[in-house]
Motif scaffolding. Sequence first.
Motif, PDB file in Angstrom:
ATOM      1  N   VAL A  76      -4.732   0.900  13.083  1.00 65.50           N
ATOM      2  CA  VAL A  76      -4.073   1.406  14.223  1.00 65.50           C
ATOM      3  C   VAL A  76      -2.928   0.550  14.156  1.00 65.50           C
ATOM      4  N   SER A  77      -2.441  -0.755  13.894  1.00 68.47           N
ATOM      5  CA  SER A  77      -1.036  -1.444  14.214  1.00 68.47           C
ATOM      6  C   SER A  77      -0.691  -1.158  12.287  1.00 68.47           C
ATOM      7  N   LEU A  78      -1.298  -0.891  11.804  1.00 66.19           N
ATOM      8  CA  LEU A  78       0.259  -0.479  10.035  1.00 66.19           C
ATOM      9  C   LEU A  78       1.069  -0.384  10.145  1.00 66.19           C
ATOM     10  N   PRO A  79       1.398   1.135  10.950  1.00 68.20           N
ATOM     11  CA  PRO A  79       2.814   1.185  10.733  1.00 68.20           C
ATOM     12  C   PRO A  79       3.508   0.111  11.907  1.00 68.20           C
ATOM     13  N   SER A  80       3.074  -0.505  12.521  1.00 64.08           N
ATOM     14  CA  SER A  80       3.632  -1.638  13.581  1.00 64.08           C
ATOM     15  C   SER A  80       3.818  -2.944  13.265  1.00 64.08           C
ATOM     16  N   LEU A  81       3.444  -3.069  11.825  1.00 57.73           N
ATOM     17  CA  LEU A  81       3.223  -4.827  11.829  1.00 57.73           C
ATOM     18  C   LEU A  81       4.925  -5.097  12.410  1.00 57.73           C
ATOM     19  N   GLU A 113      -1.438  -8.223  17.681  1.00 57.76           N
ATOM     20  CA  GLU A 113      -2.594  -6.763  16.980  1.00 57.76           C
ATOM     21  C   GLU A 113      -3.630  -6.451  16.975  1.00 57.76           C
ATOM     22  N   PHE A 114      -4.380  -6.598  18.151  1.00 65.13           N
ATOM     23  CA  PHE A 114      -5.179  -6.744  18.626  1.00 65.13           C
ATOM     24  C   PHE A 114      -5.085  -6.163  19.683  1.00 65.13           C
ATOM     25  N   ASP A 115      -4.605  -6.607  20.484  1.00 61.88           N
ATOM     26  CA  ASP A 115      -3.486  -6.289  21.882  1.00 61.88           C
ATOM     27  C   ASP A 115      -3.024  -5.296  21.237  1.00 61.88           C
ATOM     28  N   LEU A 116      -2.248  -4.477  20.500  1.00 59.75           N
ATOM     29  CA  LEU A 116      -1.744  -3.896  20.650  1.00 59.75           C
ATOM     30  C   LEU A 116      -3.048  -2.074  20.276  1.00 59.75           C
ATOM     31  N   ALA A 117      -3.450  -3.087  19.655  1.00 59.76           N
ATOM     32  CA  ALA A 117      -4.291  -1.850  19.203  1.00 59.76           C
ATOM     33  C   ALA A 117      -5.214  -1.662  20.492  1.00 59.76           C
ATOM     34  N   LYS A 124      -2.308   5.529  16.984  1.00 62.18           N
ATOM     35  CA  LYS A 124      -1.775   3.768  15.686  1.00 62.18           C
ATOM     36  C   LYS A 124      -0.442   5.042  15.329  1.00 62.18           C
ATOM     37  N   TRP A 125       0.121   6.140  16.813  1.00 64.35           N
ATOM     38  CA  TRP A 125       1.597   6.709  15.690  1.00 64.35           C
ATOM     39  C   TRP A 125       2.419   6.098  17.155  1.00 64.35           C
ATOM     40  N   LEU A 126       1.167   6.864  18.257  1.00 68.83           N
ATOM     41  CA  LEU A 126       2.303   6.190  20.095  1.00 68.83           C
ATOM     42  C   LEU A 126       2.452   4.709  19.508  1.00 68.83           C
ATOM     43  N   ALA A 127       1.636   3.870  18.943  1.00 68.14           N
ATOM     44  CA  ALA A 127       1.990   2.378  19.504  1.00 68.14           C
ATOM     45  C   ALA A 127       3.360   1.928  18.533  1.00 68.14           C
ATOM     46  N   THR A 128       3.523   2.799  17.649  1.00 67.90           N
ATOM     47  CA  THR A 128       4.444   2.736  16.838  1.00 67.90           C
ATOM     48  C   THR A 128       6.655   2.335  17.633  1.00 67.90           C
ATOM     49  N   GLY A 129       6.091   2.967  19.430  1.00 67.36           N
ATOM     50  CA  GLY A 129       7.318   2.919  19.931  1.00 67.36           C
ATOM     51  C   GLY A 129       8.113   4.099  19.183  1.00 67.36           C
ATOM     52  N   PRO A 130       7.789   5.819  19.266  1.00 71.23           N
ATOM     53  CA  PRO A 130       9.008   6.539  18.722  1.00 71.23           C
ATOM     54  C   PRO A 130      10.192   6.706  19.296  1.00 71.23           C
ATOM     55  N   LYS A 131      11.017   7.568  19.136  1.00 68.58           N
ATOM     56  CA  LYS A 131      11.652   8.669  19.738  1.00 68.58           C
ATOM     57  C   LYS A 131      12.014   9.594  19.803  1.00 68.58           C
TER      58      LYS A 131
END
Lengths: 516, 328
Positions: free
Chosen positions: A369-374, A388-392, A425-432
């Motif tokens: 989950v955190s991979l693209p948001s590291l 990382e855990f909190d995000l995931a 994982k993708w939603l977590a990146t906070g995209p536009k």
Amino acid sequence: MTDVATSHDAPASPTAVAPLLTLRGISKSFPGVRALDDVSLEIYPGQVTALIGENGAGKSTLVKILTGIYQPDAGEIAIDGRPVEFGSPHRAAQQGITAIHQETVLFDEISVAENIHLGHAPRTRLGLIDWGAIRGGARKVLASMGAGHIAPETRLKELSIANKHLVGVARALSIDARIVIMDEPTAALSYKEIGELFTLIEMLKADGKGILFISHKFDEIYRISDRYAVFRDGQKVGAGMLPETPQAEIVKMMVGRSVDQIFPKHVAAPGETVLKVEDLSHPTEFDGIDFELRRGEILGFYGLVGAGRSEVMQALFGLTRPSRGSIVLDGQAITPQSPADAVNAGIVYVPEERGKQGVVIGLPIFENVSLPSLKRTSLHGVLRLKEEFDLARAYTERLDLRASSLSQDVGTLSGGNQQKVVIAKWLATGPKVIILDEPTKGIDIGSKAAVHQFMGELVAQGLAVIMVSSELPEVMGMSDRIVVMREGRMVTTLENKDLSAEALVSAAAGIRGEDA
Amino acid sequence: MSVDTLSSGRTRRGFRDLPVPLVVIALAAFIYVTAALATGQANQISLTGLSGLLQRTVALGLVGLGQTFAILVGSIDLSVAALISTVAVLASYLMQGDAGMIVPAILACLVLALVVGVINGGLVACWGINPLIATLSTGLILQGALAAGFTYLGGRVAPEFQALAYQAPFGVPLPVLLLAVLAIVAWFVLAKTRFGAHLYAVGGNPDGAKLAGLRVERFVLAAHVIASLGACVAGLYLAARLQSGTPWIGRDGVYDLESIAIVVIGGTALSGGKGGVLGTLAGVLLFASLDASFNMFGVDAFLKQVLRGAIVIAAVAVYAVRNKGHVA
Ligand SMILES: Nc1ncnc2c1ncn2[C@@H]1O[C@H](COP(=O)(O)OP(=O)(O)OP(=O)(O)O)[C@@H](O)[C@H]1O
Ligand SMILES: [Mg+2]
């Protein structure tokens, strides 16, 4: 025993046939989970038994036991009343069981015909591989399932996902089996192909084969099945005859509550334009794509599988190069050359085939989950585990993920739960802009509602969503506007008000307004 | 619902590969101690005996650290042996016994390693050449150039540089300290940094990593540069230890294949994405204990090779069995 659907419990089969396959007391545990708990099941000749249950209920595990991939911890299997044991997939095939697995295992570098016959290739009298028979056999089985357009000589990697899946089906059918198991066979197929698959299933039924059919789509289940069995948390919680049992009752058995099929109405207050695509074209896949996407909007892309929708999205994500046209994000022209460029610009893409492309098997859930948001969860390049855990945790909980711990290897999750990890994982990146390609494919009915709900909330916060979906209720229930594509071209863009399903389907199939 | 119970779990990055190294180290200790006791050389278990043992791990350990990065990212480096020889020869040629040339010579060697690493990485990542072929070729080119040019490249390292290899502050040989420090750095990078996390992802699933927005080629390139730098440091160490480099140091030490062997013994998957440097250190310790034990027993070199081979096969077999339960 554990059955609750008492009224449908007795095998009230009108023909009173003896079961072809009987499972009794099957249990299987993995570290931390009891995937199957004292499960009994019968499969009857000439009938389709639907296996229904939430993501992680144990359906695929049962399939793997029946095909000799896993050994049960307890219980027995009998064919025609005679106990059998499957020490290996090869043994299971010899006993007349074949399966189309949820994640098809095929080989990209060899031909379609070889893939179909791998492991059971016809031999010549000298014991050499009979290439003629392989090609001929492949052609025959492909034609029998209405997939004659796939040439047996093509290398597998040249095929689209849907066609690869058809090859997987052909492979299962090329083994002359008495019991055919299909684990979500329709997930990657278009409407037309599903129709052909069902015709084929009818043929198999008429042949007296016993069929076990797994799907999360109730319309399919009702269309094709004679019986059902419902699994919940590894136990069989109900079974009976099908057309007689209403869907609501089955859903209640599988989730333990009733589920609203109504799509969450998000208040569409589209803001300014985020993404503007003009005349986007590709040498072979699509041509002249124009659309605008506004903040706080869900733009649906509807069409038959193969209409070129995924290809357009891949171009937006930098996976393929368009031959002409422009992409403008937040007023700036961008030309993504790679996914990294697209992600940096704020466009992310949740691909359709998530098993291979979406998760890194071997890494735990939270790292996936955190991979693209590291960048966000680390400080000066040093990881911060808690962040990382909190995000995931935040995102996987919203998507109703079923796992025993976030440190679990993502490869041990059920198919539907892996999909949820990719979306999280993708939603977590906070995209536009987020592009969701078949967002609820393989996801059970309860979690589907959770995914839709979450999508609605994100849109309300100003995210712009492109949703590619072949599921009519989903497209119509979630989208603000709908782009219809056919054969690589945009047919029309419709405001999602008072739309009829017929209008959409005929636009996608090119039935009305047809010129060529 | 079960979602509320999603716990953080106990496993942490970096520690999840602990068990394998521990087992391998225990095995190494067992072999060494047994040999020492059986041959009545209990003095080998003393501090001096052990520091001698550790000294044997340095060269291979340094190469192995770098090789771990290459293998983790899903590649492999067969050019390390030739690079070691080249660096050793170059260092002694540039120094010519002059202490003032120590720093320039080291810098020159690092630059050479950087170039070789970039070439290896470029061939593999950007041109898509199979890493076995690509690095074998660069290795052959280096080796060939060295054999041809060596007659003009004679020399010896500065005595001060040589002294470094023999110093032992607090009874621990300086090179062992160097290996330990570099190993800690490597461990930290892999286990605790973003770069490390991305490296694992690229090795575990290159397509998935690419779709996750990672520039896969850059990580492959970086891993190859690190592999070359590891070989470079090993070459410098050998030059210091032996006073001067010869074009056969690397080849005679079989550093290419042995570095791969220790990485594999340490539990790092050849397919990439799984493992770490702790395992590699354990692997090199196992090889060194074996060597030392053979010496104590006075077994000849042939048998030694056979046993090493057997251990690699046994290790791979054990991992294969262990992983079997997991295949989906
Ligand atoms: N190899 C494995 N190791 C550990 N746990 C596993 C393994 N395979 C499956 N599981 C677990 O067993 C449970 C049942 O998984 P299974 O794949 O059978 O679900 P499913 O009903 O097919 O779900 P879906 O609808 O998502 O495909 C899940 O909790 C899953 O995480
Ligand atoms: Mg499944």
